[in-house]
Each structure stands twice: as C-alpha cells, then as structure tokens.
Design a protein around this motif. Structure first.
Motif, short mmCIF file in Angstrom:
data_model
loop_
_atom_site.label_atom_id
_atom_site.label_comp_id
_atom_site.label_asym_id
_atom_site.label_seq_id
_atom_site.Cartn_x
_atom_site.Cartn_y
_atom_site.Cartn_z
N ASN A 31 0.99 -1.18 0.03
CA ASN A 31 0.03 0.05 0.00
C ASN A 31 1.00 1.32 0.17
O ASN A 31 1.46 1.61 1.04
CB ASN A 31 -0.87 0.06 1.07
CG ASN A 31 -1.86 1.03 1.13
OD1 ASN A 31 -2.05 1.71 0.07
ND2 ASN A 31 -2.71 1.45 2.27
N VAL A 32 0.61 1.85 -1.23
CA VAL A 32 1.49 3.27 -1.05
C VAL A 32 0.45 4.34 -1.67
O VAL A 32 0.88 5.36 -2.07
CB VAL A 32 2.72 3.40 -2.36
CG1 VAL A 32 4.08 2.38 -1.66
CG2 VAL A 32 2.02 2.67 -3.49
N GLY A 33 -0.70 3.85 -1.26
CA GLY A 33 -1.84 4.85 -1.60
C GLY A 33 -2.47 5.72 -0.36
O GLY A 33 -1.62 6.66 -0.19
N ARG A 34 -3.19 5.24 0.15
CA ARG A 34 -3.85 6.03 1.48
C ARG A 34 -4.20 4.80 2.51
O ARG A 34 -4.28 3.70 2.01
CB ARG A 34 -5.00 6.74 1.29
CG ARG A 34 -4.47 8.01 0.64
CD ARG A 34 -3.77 8.99 1.51
NE ARG A 34 -3.49 10.29 0.87
CZ ARG A 34 -2.39 10.46 -0.11
NH1 ARG A 34 -1.41 9.68 -0.14
NH2 ARG A 34 -2.09 11.49 -0.31
N GLY A 35 -3.68 5.11 3.90
CA GLY A 35 -3.90 4.10 4.86
C GLY A 35 -5.48 3.66 5.00
O GLY A 35 -5.63 2.26 5.22
N ASN A 36 -6.34 4.60 4.95
CA ASN A 36 -7.59 4.33 5.02
C ASN A 36 -8.42 3.29 3.99
O ASN A 36 -9.67 2.85 3.92
CB ASN A 36 -8.81 5.32 5.39
CG ASN A 36 -8.75 6.17 4.19
OD1 ASN A 36 -8.34 5.70 3.04
ND2 ASN A 36 -9.26 7.40 4.59
N LEU A 37 -7.39 3.04 2.85
CA LEU A 37 -8.09 1.95 1.86
C LEU A 37 -8.32 0.48 2.55
O LEU A 37 -9.17 -0.29 2.12
CB LEU A 37 -7.07 1.73 0.73
CG LEU A 37 -6.65 3.05 -0.01
CD1 LEU A 37 -5.41 2.63 -0.98
CD2 LEU A 37 -8.08 3.52 -0.79
N ILE A 38 -7.53 0.33 3.37
CA ILE A 38 -7.53 -1.07 4.25
C ILE A 38 -8.31 -1.19 5.41
O ILE A 38 -7.83 -0.14 6.42
CB ILE A 38 -6.00 -1.68 4.30
CG1 ILE A 38 -5.40 -1.47 3.00
CG2 ILE A 38 -5.88 -2.90 5.08
CD1 ILE A 38 -3.69 -1.97 3.16
N VAL A 39 -8.78 -2.17 5.77
CA VAL A 39 -9.60 -2.19 6.99
C VAL A 39 -8.59 -3.21 7.75
O VAL A 39 -8.21 -4.27 7.66
CB VAL A 39 -10.82 -3.12 6.94
CG1 VAL A 39 -11.52 -3.60 8.15
CG2 VAL A 39 -12.00 -2.44 5.97
N ARG A 40 -8.01 -2.49 8.98
CA ARG A 40 -6.84 -2.98 9.71
C ARG A 40 -7.13 -4.37 10.14
O ARG A 40 -6.44 -5.31 10.18
CB ARG A 40 -6.19 -2.20 10.76
CG ARG A 40 -5.02 -2.44 11.40
CD ARG A 40 -4.71 -1.82 12.60
NE ARG A 40 -6.14 -2.06 13.60
CZ ARG A 40 -6.20 -1.73 14.91
NH1 ARG A 40 -5.37 -0.60 15.17
NH2 ARG A 40 -7.35 -1.97 15.38
#
Length: 307
Positions: A217-226
């Motif tokens: 992920n080099v986009g944005r952190g909130n793309l992923i549900v941790r």
C-alpha cells in the motif's frame, strides 16, 4: 500576480535574480508562525500546519492553490468556491514507484525477517525463520490497483523482472478486477482516498485474492480495514504486507500491526528523497512561468469536489 510560498531556502531562491527567478511575480513567504498580510492570487501549499493551511486558504483574492502533494485529502472541503486546485503527482511518482518496488523485493527475499534476526544477533538461515517463503519477482503476477502515473512508472521498473502486470482502473469491471486479484502474487494499492475507496480492502475483498499474496500500500492508509488485514495475515490468506501508509498516522505505539512479523512498515516516506524540496521549488517555478505565459499549468484537479 502575488503568490505565497513556503519559507524555505529553495523557494527563497525563486525571488533572487538569476536563472531560477520568476519574473513578473510578487513572491511572499509563509511559515508556521507567520502568514503575510494582504491579498494573494495563488498559494503553493506545502509543509503547513492545519492552522496555517486554513489561514492561507482564507486569503482574500485567492484564485488558485497548488499543493505540492499527490493527495488532496488535506485540502478537500476547505477550498473556497471558485478557487482552482492543482496537485503535484509528477513530483512524487518516480520515488513512490521505486519505494513500492523496493518493498516488493524486500518482501520477496525476506529482508524484514533477517533484519529482525540481526536485532537479536542471530545468524539466521531460511529454515530457522518461521514460515519463511523466499521467492523471486521473476515471472510473478503483479496487479497495480490504481493505474495512473505512479503505476506506469512502476510498470517500467518491473519490466526487467519479466513479470505479468495488470492494471485496475475506474473502468475495470468488478469481474475483471476479481479475476486479476485471484491470480496476483503482489497487489499494489495506488488509490486515492475517496468515498468509494475507503475500506475497499476488507475481508470480502481479501478473500478474493490469491492465497499467499503480498499486499503493498503506497496509496492511503484508510483503503485497508486493519483488523481484516491482520486476520488475513494470521490465517495465511495473505503472506504479508508492505505499508507506507496507515490509518491513523502516525501509527500508535500499541497498534497490533507493529507486532506482525510479515508486515513491513515505513512512515509515509515513499516520495521522500534528499532533493525533494529542490525539485518542489523547481516544479513551482515551472508552474508559475506557465501562468505568466498564459499556459494552463499541469496538475489541475477537475473532479476534486466529488471526493
């Protein structure tokens, strides 16, 4: 044209007589504790605190804002109506692509595991590292989810490895996307944070991915549900993750992601290089000269209000 710039030596040089000057522009400089008074036609936004940013965006006479970032999260919903917004994807695209490749190579060769062993003063063999899975990028299948300028740069960097590359764009159908995810050894997220992309990598989406894939992920952190990411790491659905961005940032000290052996975390520095500020000032100079000569500068974000 009066323009406010960050108060840094590289930007100060644009006011000096010489080859880096910008004739015909009145340049003023802001810092964390000072914003010059008066009207401004434009603002170059970089390294500004939230309070300073809001002050700059409220300046009378403002016609345009250039943010020297790729993302516009910090500007959206704050910009007055009628003010044009420009971003600087081109300033960061190559460095971010290189960072993504470096993360993929580190993951493939298990550098993170050996670095952990180094910290324990252990001469670790592959067999001694639990669940070691040393692989090669050669002939791997890579999905670039968000196939814009960074994705195309990364595609060029990956060519020597003879990888199979597939890009996912806004025009990719759900069926095509799922087929790509199901066969990918590496999935690289290069998406912006929008209403449609926040939380897009959740348990359901991860289950569609090839078992044992790596997520970058080099986009944005909130793309992923941790929590869904951690569950997938524990189950083996994902082999690991390379995260230059997290949600939140900075990542709290007690966040469980820190303890994940197969997660490589860097602190949102994918675009950082030693000459970044110099390159940012050079881009600003070219941008202002385009304006002075009546050309439309590169980087206009036409659909930002939809974010």
């Amino acid at each position: 044209m009066r323009v406010l710039l960050p108060d840094l030596p590289e930007f100060r040089a644009l006011s000096e007589v010489g080859e880096r000057s910008v004739p015909g522009c009145e340049l003023a400089y802001y810092s964390g504790d000072h914003v010059p008074e008066g009207d401004a036609d434009g603002v170059v936004l970089w390294f500004a605190s939230g309070e300073t940013r809001d002050h700059l965006l409220a300046l009378p006479g403002l016609k345009w804002v250039l943010t020297l970032t790729a993302g516009i999260d910090h500007v959206r919903n704050r910009l007055p109506g009628g003010v044009q917004l420009y971003n600087a994807n081109r300033l960061h695209e190559r460095a971010v692509a290189v960072h993504a490749l470096a993360g993929m190579l580190s993951a493939a060769r298990g550098f993170h595991r050996y670095r952990d062993a180094q910290g324990r003063h252990e001469w670790a063999s592959p067999a001694s590292i639990r669940e070691s899975r040393l692989i090669s990028l050669d002939r791997a299948r890579v999905v670039l989810w968000g196939f814009g300028r960074i994705g195309r740069n990364l595609e060029d960097l990956l060519r020597p490895f003879d990888v199979f590359i597939e890009g996912i764009t806004s025009g990719t159908t759900d069926t095509e996307r799922d087929e790509a995810l199901a066969s990918a050894d590496f999935i690289v997220l290069i998406l912006p944070s929008t209403q449609d992309t926040r939380g897009i990598v959740n348990r359901e989406m991860i289950d569609r991915m090839k078992r044992g894939a790596w997520l970058v992920n080099v986009g944005r952190g909130n793309l992923i549900v941790r929590d869904d990411l951690i569950a997938a790491l524990h189950s083996g659905q994902l082999a690991g993750a390379v995260l230059d961005v997290t949600d939140p940032e900075p990542l709290p000290q007690d966040d469980p992601l820190w303890a994940e052996e197969n997660v490589i975390i860097t602190p949102h520095i994918a675009s950082t290089t030693t000459d970044l500020v110099y390159r940012g000032a050079s881009l600003t100079r070219d941008f202002l000269i385009d304006f002075q000569q009546g050309h439309e500068p590169e980087g206009l974000v036409e659909s930002w209000r939809k974010y």
